[in-house]
Write a protein that holds these residues in place. Structure first.
Motif, PDB file in Angstrom:
ATOM      1  N   LEU A 112       0.834  -1.210   0.000  1.00  0.00           N
ATOM      2  CA  LEU A 112       0.000   0.000   0.000  1.00  0.00           C
ATOM      3  C   LEU A 112       0.864   1.255   0.000  1.00  0.00           C
ATOM      4  N   ALA A 113       1.910   1.238   0.803  1.00  0.00           N
ATOM      5  CA  ALA A 113       2.799   2.397   0.885  1.00  0.00           C
ATOM      6  C   ALA A 113       3.481   2.657  -0.457  1.00  0.00           C
ATOM      7  N   LYS A 114       3.939   1.589  -1.106  1.00  0.00           N
ATOM      8  CA  LYS A 114       4.629   1.722  -2.388  1.00  0.00           C
ATOM      9  C   LYS A 114       3.689   2.280  -3.454  1.00  0.00           C
ATOM     10  N   ASP A 115       2.467   1.733  -3.516  1.00  0.00           N
ATOM     11  CA  ASP A 115       1.493   2.199  -4.517  1.00  0.00           C
ATOM     12  C   ASP A 115       1.103   3.655  -4.266  1.00  0.00           C
ATOM     13  N   ALA A 116       0.890   3.993  -2.988  1.00  0.00           N
ATOM     14  CA  ALA A 116       0.502   5.365  -2.647  1.00  0.00           C
ATOM     15  C   ALA A 116       1.620   6.341  -2.990  1.00  0.00           C
ATOM     16  N   GLN A 117       2.863   5.976  -2.663  1.00  0.00           N
ATOM     17  CA  GLN A 117       3.989   6.849  -2.951  1.00  0.00           C
ATOM     18  C   GLN A 117       4.133   7.082  -4.454  1.00  0.00           C
ATOM     19  N   ALA A 118       3.963   6.020  -5.229  1.00  0.00           N
ATOM     20  CA  ALA A 118       4.082   6.136  -6.686  1.00  0.00           C
ATOM     21  C   ALA A 118       2.996   7.057  -7.248  1.00  0.00           C
ATOM     22  N   ALA A 119       1.767   6.903  -6.754  1.00  0.00           N
ATOM     23  CA  ALA A 119       0.659   7.723  -7.252  1.00  0.00           C
ATOM     24  C   ALA A 119       0.830   9.184  -6.844  1.00  0.00           C
ATOM     25  N   LEU A 120       1.219   9.410  -5.594  1.00  0.00           N
ATOM     26  CA  LEU A 120       1.414  10.782  -5.115  1.00  0.00           C
ATOM     27  C   LEU A 120       2.534  11.477  -5.892  1.00  0.00           C
ATOM     28  N   SER A 121       3.623  10.748  -6.140  1.00  0.00           N
ATOM     29  CA  SER A 121       4.744  11.318  -6.897  1.00  0.00           C
ATOM     30  C   SER A 121       4.320  11.616  -8.325  1.00  0.00           C
ATOM     31  N   ASP A 122       3.585  10.684  -8.925  1.00  0.00           N
ATOM     32  CA  ASP A 122       3.118  10.863 -10.302  1.00  0.00           C
ATOM     33  C   ASP A 122       2.220  12.087 -10.434  1.00  0.00           C
ATOM     34  N   GLN A 123       1.462  12.389  -9.370  1.00  0.00           N
ATOM     35  CA  GLN A 123       0.538  13.526  -9.391  1.00  0.00           C
ATOM     36  C   GLN A 123       1.201  14.824  -8.901  1.00  0.00           C
ATOM     37  N   GLY A 124       2.491  14.752  -8.566  1.00  0.00           N
ATOM     38  CA  GLY A 124       3.205  15.950  -8.142  1.00  0.00           C
ATOM     39  C   GLY A 124       2.797  16.478  -6.783  1.00  0.00           C
ATOM     40  N   VAL A 125       2.320  15.575  -5.919  1.00  0.00           N
ATOM     41  CA  VAL A 125       1.944  15.992  -4.562  1.00  0.00           C
ATOM     42  C   VAL A 125       3.228  16.077  -3.735  1.00  0.00           C
ATOM     43  N   ASP A 126       3.746  17.290  -3.575  1.00  0.00           N
ATOM     44  CA  ASP A 126       5.063  17.447  -2.958  1.00  0.00           C
ATOM     45  C   ASP A 126       5.014  17.921  -1.508  1.00  0.00           C
TER      46      ASP A 126
END
Length: 217
Positions: A112-126
């Motif tokens: 879950l952490a890996k998927d969430a991190q990938a999605a957040l990074s992809d969306q530019g949530v910094d």
């Protein structure tokens, strides 16, 4: 307008607004954060249905109405530092990041952490930092926090978590009692948290937040 963009508008108009959620920051976040990005690929077409989404291993992303009403109770502001316990694919993390200054999100499930991190990074949530570790530990070194968000079920919240909340801060969670549950908002004053019920809701109990059985002699 893309199909998913139209579905987001429909979700807000048919699930969120009719639930008397009218705060602009919440509507704005839910209209702009793409829920479909934060759910498993096989579930993308179900991203905007009126119901929860199964994330596997007893975890779920709550339905849009429940998320919106919990956000309304918590009312994070643009200057708030928020602790989120359990990332739910990253969707609620992204909503909180849209509404607050920064989010520290704790997740113990590696996938879950890996998927969430990938999605957040992809969306530019910094302005969201994802910490991998036990949910019940929170993230004391990054606190104290203005708000603590738990978009999942609990039976008990240990003092280790409420100690990470600032005086004057708020905490939101869904308290389960068997199959029934209610969302509550807690206000911290003079080191103590007082709770009030906000609405009826159910959610699977987050890891570590079940009541420890007491022994009777």
């Amino acid at each position: 307008m893309s199909d998913f963009t139209q579905r987001r508008v429909t979700m807000v108009d048919t699930q969120v607004r009719p639930s008397d959620v009218t705060q602009f920051p919440i509507l704005d976040a839910m209209l702009n954060v793409p829920r479909e990005v934060y759910v498993p690929d096989a579930q993308r077409d179900l991203a905007y249905v009126d119901g929860p989404i199964d994330l596997g291993d007893g975890r779920q992303l709550l339905d849009p109405r429940a998320i919106a009403k919990l956000l309304e109770a918590l009312s994070p502001t643009p200057t708030d530092l928020v602790l989120e316990i359990g990332v739910n694919g990253g969707y609620t993390t992204a909503l909180l990041a849209h509404m607050s200054e920064a989010v520290v999100a704790v997740e113990e499930d590696d996938a879950l952490a890996k998927d969430a991190q990938a999605a957040l990074s992809d969306q530019g949530v910094d302005n969201a930092a994802l910490i991998t570790g036990p949910l019940v530990a929170g993230s004391a070194k990054h606190g104290p926090f203005d708000a603590i968000a738990m978009f999942g079920g609990v039976e008990d919240i240990p003092v280790e978590i409420t100690d990470q909340l600032k005086d004057g801060g708020k905490i939101a969670a869904i308290f389960m009692d068997g199959p029934l549950g209610e969302a509550r908002i807690g206000f911290k004053s003079d080191g103590r948290v007082s709770w009030r019920m906000v609405f009826n809701a159910t959610a699977p109990i987050l890891p570590g937040f079940a009541k420890v059985p007491s022994f009777e002699f």
